[in-house]
Design a protein around this motif. Structure first.
Motif, PDB file in Angstrom:
ATOM      1  N   UNK A 501      -4.074   0.489   0.063  1.00  0.00           N
ATOM      2  CA  UNK A 501      -4.640  -0.661   0.785  1.00  0.00           C
ATOM      3  C   UNK A 501      -3.540  -1.559   1.322  1.00  0.00           C
ATOM      4  N   UNK A 502      -2.688  -1.040   2.210  1.00  0.00           N
ATOM      5  CA  UNK A 502      -1.640  -1.893   2.780  1.00  0.00           C
ATOM      6  C   UNK A 502      -2.252  -3.058   3.556  1.00  0.00           C
ATOM      7  N   UNK A 513     -13.075  -6.080  15.385  1.00  0.00           N
ATOM      8  CA  UNK A 513     -13.284  -6.284  13.963  1.00  0.00           C
ATOM      9  C   UNK A 513     -11.998  -6.289  13.166  1.00  0.00           C
ATOM     10  N   UNK A 514     -12.159  -6.292  11.836  1.00  0.00           N
ATOM     11  CA  UNK A 514     -11.021  -6.403  10.929  1.00  0.00           C
ATOM     12  C   UNK A 514     -10.387  -5.047  10.674  1.00  0.00           C
ATOM     13  N   UNK A 515      -9.181  -5.087  10.134  1.00  0.00           N
ATOM     14  CA  UNK A 515      -8.484  -3.847   9.798  1.00  0.00           C
ATOM     15  C   UNK A 515      -9.256  -3.079   8.740  1.00  0.00           C
ATOM     16  N   UNK A 520     -11.521   0.963   6.045  1.00  0.00           N
ATOM     17  CA  UNK A 520     -12.311   1.016   4.830  1.00  0.00           C
ATOM     18  C   UNK A 520     -11.490   0.531   3.647  1.00  0.00           C
ATOM     19  N   UNK A 521     -11.913   0.929   2.474  1.00  0.00           N
ATOM     20  CA  UNK A 521     -11.245   0.467   1.263  1.00  0.00           C
ATOM     21  C   UNK A 521      -9.883   1.110   1.063  1.00  0.00           C
ATOM     22  N   UNK A 522      -9.740   2.395   1.487  1.00  0.00           N
ATOM     23  CA  UNK A 522      -8.520   3.113   1.102  1.00  0.00           C
ATOM     24  C   UNK A 522      -8.142   4.223   2.071  1.00  0.00           C
ATOM     25  N   UNK A 523      -8.437   4.045   3.372  1.00  0.00           N
ATOM     26  CA  UNK A 523      -8.110   5.097   4.329  1.00  0.00           C
ATOM     27  C   UNK A 523      -7.300   4.561   5.504  1.00  0.00           C
ATOM     28  N   UNK A 524      -6.117   3.986   5.225  1.00  0.00           N
ATOM     29  CA  UNK A 524      -5.294   3.458   6.319  1.00  0.00           C
ATOM     30  C   UNK A 524      -4.727   4.581   7.182  1.00  0.00           C
ATOM     31  N   UNK A 609      -4.175  14.453  -9.245  1.00  0.00           N
ATOM     32  CA  UNK A 609      -4.549  13.153  -8.710  1.00  0.00           C
ATOM     33  C   UNK A 609      -3.284  12.311  -8.635  1.00  0.00           C
ATOM     34  N   UNK A 610      -3.074  11.672  -7.517  1.00  0.00           N
ATOM     35  CA  UNK A 610      -1.862  10.864  -7.352  1.00  0.00           C
ATOM     36  C   UNK A 610      -2.179   9.634  -6.512  1.00  0.00           C
ATOM     37  N   UNK A 611      -1.232   8.694  -6.494  1.00  0.00           N
ATOM     38  CA  UNK A 611      -1.461   7.477  -5.711  1.00  0.00           C
ATOM     39  C   UNK A 611      -1.218   7.686  -4.228  1.00  0.00           C
ATOM     40  N   UNK A 612      -0.865   8.918  -3.868  1.00  0.00           N
ATOM     41  CA  UNK A 612      -0.667   9.238  -2.466  1.00  0.00           C
ATOM     42  C   UNK A 612      -1.999   9.440  -1.732  1.00  0.00           C
ATOM     43  N   UNK A 613      -3.054   9.768  -2.485  1.00  0.00           N
ATOM     44  CA  UNK A 613      -4.337  10.139  -1.882  1.00  0.00           C
ATOM     45  C   UNK A 613      -5.398   9.066  -2.126  1.00  0.00           C
ATOM     46  N   UNK A 614      -6.353   9.007  -1.204  1.00  0.00           N
ATOM     47  CA  UNK A 614      -7.474   8.092  -1.410  1.00  0.00           C
ATOM     48  C   UNK A 614      -8.580   8.802  -2.182  1.00  0.00           C
ATOM     49  N   UNK A 615      -9.682   8.125  -2.382  1.00  0.00           N
ATOM     50  CA  UNK A 615     -10.744   8.683  -3.220  1.00  0.00           C
ATOM     51  C   UNK A 615     -11.351   9.948  -2.619  1.00  0.00           C
TER      52      UNK A 615
END
Length: 651
Positions: A501-502, A513-515, A520-524, A609-615
């Motif tokens: 979520x940068x 609209x907004x970024x 979304x929540x986690x798909x930059x 599972x890693x912090x590189x990927x979104x849900x």
């Protein structure tokens, strides 16, 4: 490149005592010295004779015989003496053909030819910084005077952006929420904090440093370097410390951003900017887990990025939740002083050993970096190549590989076996503990960490490793998945950051609209990791899909993005354009390429599972590209990729 009178005088002092110079040269790494000699003399014969003894780019992969080293030093003294006596100019950068031969020999393998432009830029032989963006036509002072760029954050990326804006004479303001420079390096002060990229490369190409105390700098060294660059650049009048951007709203009628900024005292004001550049990065906001009972704990509990130095850990029972990069540095640092350390490991990580991890840079090496012409530059090349793309082919999935659960291909399996053997040795042959810390997924599926005595720490009598998630937290401890309570006086949350979520929690409102409406929540997603459709004149540094998961340096990637952003701003100003907005077609095409490439790489492996990927499993942080490829993508600016408004909208 001309040699000044001061350079000639320095060379004369250097060669005045040949025996002393020989002793000093003997303390330097052989390969960078060999490259310097070849560069200064044009003589490649010694390079060829040493080639068979060079097996890789790291200094510990080189075993040149003593007689060849002695010959190299003699010849080096002779060529330096010649330059001192004649006063002739040092040579320019090698021609591409020679550069290729030198690089190949220096790392024990063929360096792809497309690396050469990148190498020339990084080594910056003439000192002009080839990444600097220069005006293509005269720009009136009045035109620049009415322009303003707002930079968010003053970490590595924001600082580089500010320096380049100042060089170009473009008015700018930097807003930094902390009271000093440094970004994540300012905020992370936990015990053992250090960089895992060698810092002679993890530094600006336009401002190298010869006086590092370690090869892998500790946190205070990094901050010292960043502060020195900041003060040298004399940016003080442009920076507003202890102020935080709350929102940025694009006004299409005047083609400007209305940026709401909150001061330390809570008051707010609006700043208008033609361009906004975010340097807030991916590792900006701590990720705090939602664990049942957290509010009940009676002792100190804090995140690794918000370390509470008022808490004395001596003799205490400490529970550490998390075994990622920060966790692997914290545990070995605090284990000798705490009474008992319980480490909760949700899932294991791979970690490699590097003999230089804790090694101190000797005074002799510092002297060489500071005094031998071009030594710093060739040493930087060694580290660039040692840490960049060599491992990337081993991270590509082989569809015919018979063991896809645990490895990707033959090279990846070989890495896995080396890592397991290292762990077994560090754990003293404890097979039960080895089973707990051995990942089931292929190497590099998560961030590859450095083993800073992590595995040895787990064998200490006062350290316990608990596998699996935390069930709940009580007033006096932590309960594991099996219902066993682990008493705690202090809880440390080594649980990482909200990298998916940068820009959070800043509200960015563009033309549609907004970024968050777009991401979304986690798909930059961003074009080249830098620009997003419907957000004109907005640029992101260290944005989506720009993290170096396989190697390289975040500073290198940042410099690429800074240059691209400067090219875009130059386009705006030279055209006297009001705005530019990346078009949907190149944006979508680029992201399709990113996703297709990631589908072939380890970070989309189903067993990790890693912090590189979104849900949803999409890789949103990592770059799939080799360093040279990303450099090439960002080295030029194509106006056709953007809708450029040449006049302000009035209705």
């Amino acid at each position: 490149m001309m040699t000044s009178h001061s350079d000639v005088a320095a060379l004369k002092d250097l060669v005045a005592e040949p025996h002393l110079l020989d002793a000093r040269l003997a303390q330097l790494d052989t390969v960078p010295l060999l490259l310097v000699y070849t560069h200064l003399s044009g003589d490649e014969s010694l390079l060829e004779r040493c080639r068979p003894y060079i097996k890789g780019a790291w200094s510990f992969e080189v075993d040149v015989p003593a007689d060849l080293q002695a010959e190299l030093r003699r010849k080096m003294i002779a060529v330096l003496t010649d330059y001192a006596e004649t006063g002739r100019a040092l040579p320019p950068a090698p021609e591409l053909e020679q550069l290729q031969r030198m690089c190949d020999a220096a790392v024990g393998q063929v360096v792809p030819a497309e690396y050469m432009p990148m190498v020339l830029e990084e080594l910056n032989f003439d000192g002009t910084d080839a990444k600097t963006v220069r005006w293509r036509k005269p720009i009136a002072n009045e035109t620049l005077a009415k322009y303003n760029v707002l930079v968010i954050g003053l970490g590595y990326s924001g600082l580089a952006m500010a320096i380049k804006l100042k060089e170009a004479g473009i008015p700018f303001t930097v807003v930094e929420k902390n009271d000093d420079v440094g970004g994540t390096w300012y905020e992370n002060t936990y015990p053992g904090v250090a960089v895992d990229t060698p810092n002679h490369f993890y530094s600006y190409s336009f401002r190298t440093e010869s006086n590092w105390d370690h090869y892998f700098a500790q946190g205070p060294e990094i901050i010292k370097y960043i502060r020195s660059v900041y003060h040298e650049a004399e940016l003080g009048e442009h920076v507003r410390f202890e102020e935080e951007v709350v929102s940025a709203i694009w006004d299409r009628h005047i083609a400007q951003w209305y940026v709401r900024i909150r001061r330390k005292d809570g008051s707010e004001y609006v700043h208008c900017a033609n361009v906004v550049v975010s340097g807030s990065g991916l590792l900006n906001r701590p990720s705090i887990p939602d664990i049942d009972g957290m509010q009940d704990f009676k002792g100190p509990m804090f995140h690794s990025a918000r370390w509470d130095h008022s808490v004395d850990l001596a003799g205490k029972r400490v529970v550490q939740i998390g075994t990622g990069a920060s966790g692997m540095q914290i545990a070995p640092s605090i284990a000798p002083k705490v009474g008992h350390l319980t480490v909760f490991q949700r899932s294991p990580h791979w970690a490699r050993k590097n003999p230089l991890l804790f090694a101190e840079v000797t005074d002799g090496v510092k002297w060489g970096l500071a005094n031998i012409p071009y030594y710093t530059k060739w040493y930087r090349f060694q580290l660039l190549y040692a840490t960049s793309d060599g491992v990337l082919p081993s991270l590509r999935k082989d569809p015919n590989w018979p063991e896809p659960e645990t490895s990707l291909n033959a090279a990846n399996k070989a890495i896995r076996e080396q890592l397991i053997e290292h762990m077994r040795s560090e754990l003293g042959g404890d097979e039960e503990l080895l089973a707990k810390v051995t990942p089931t997924f292929p190497p590099y599926g998560k961030r590859m960490l450095r083993d800073g005595n992590w595995f040895r720490t787990l064998t200490r009598d006062n350290v316990e490793l608990v596998t699996g998630p935390v069930a709940r937290i009580t007033a006096t401890g932590v309960v594991d998945k099996d219902g066993i309570k682990h008493p705690a006086d202090v809880i440390v949350l080594a649980t990482g950051f909200k990298a998916q979520a940068p820009l959070s929690p800043i509200e960015i409102i563009g033309t549609k609209g907004s970024i968050r409406d777009h991401w979304g929540e986690d798909n930059p997603r961003a074009y080249l990791g830098v620009t997003v459709p419907h957000f004109p004149n907005f640029f992101i540094l260290y944005g989506p899909n720009t993290n170096g998961g396989h190697g390289g340096s975040a500073v290198f990637n940042s410099e690429c993005q800074v240059r691209y952003t400067m090219l875009a701003i130059r386009e705006l100003i030279e055209r006297e354009a009001a705005s530019m907005d990346v078009r949907e077609e190149p944006f979508e095409a680029y992201n399709r390429l990113v996703d297709a490439e990631h589908a072939q790489l380890v970070w989309t492996h189903p067993g990790v599972k890693n912090w590189y990927r979104n849900k949803d499993g999409r890789v949103v942080t990592n770059s799939p590209w080799r360093l040279c490829h990303y450099r090439n993508l960002t080295a030029t600016f194509n106006p056709a990729d953007y809708d450029i408004e040449t006049a302000k909208v009035t209705a």
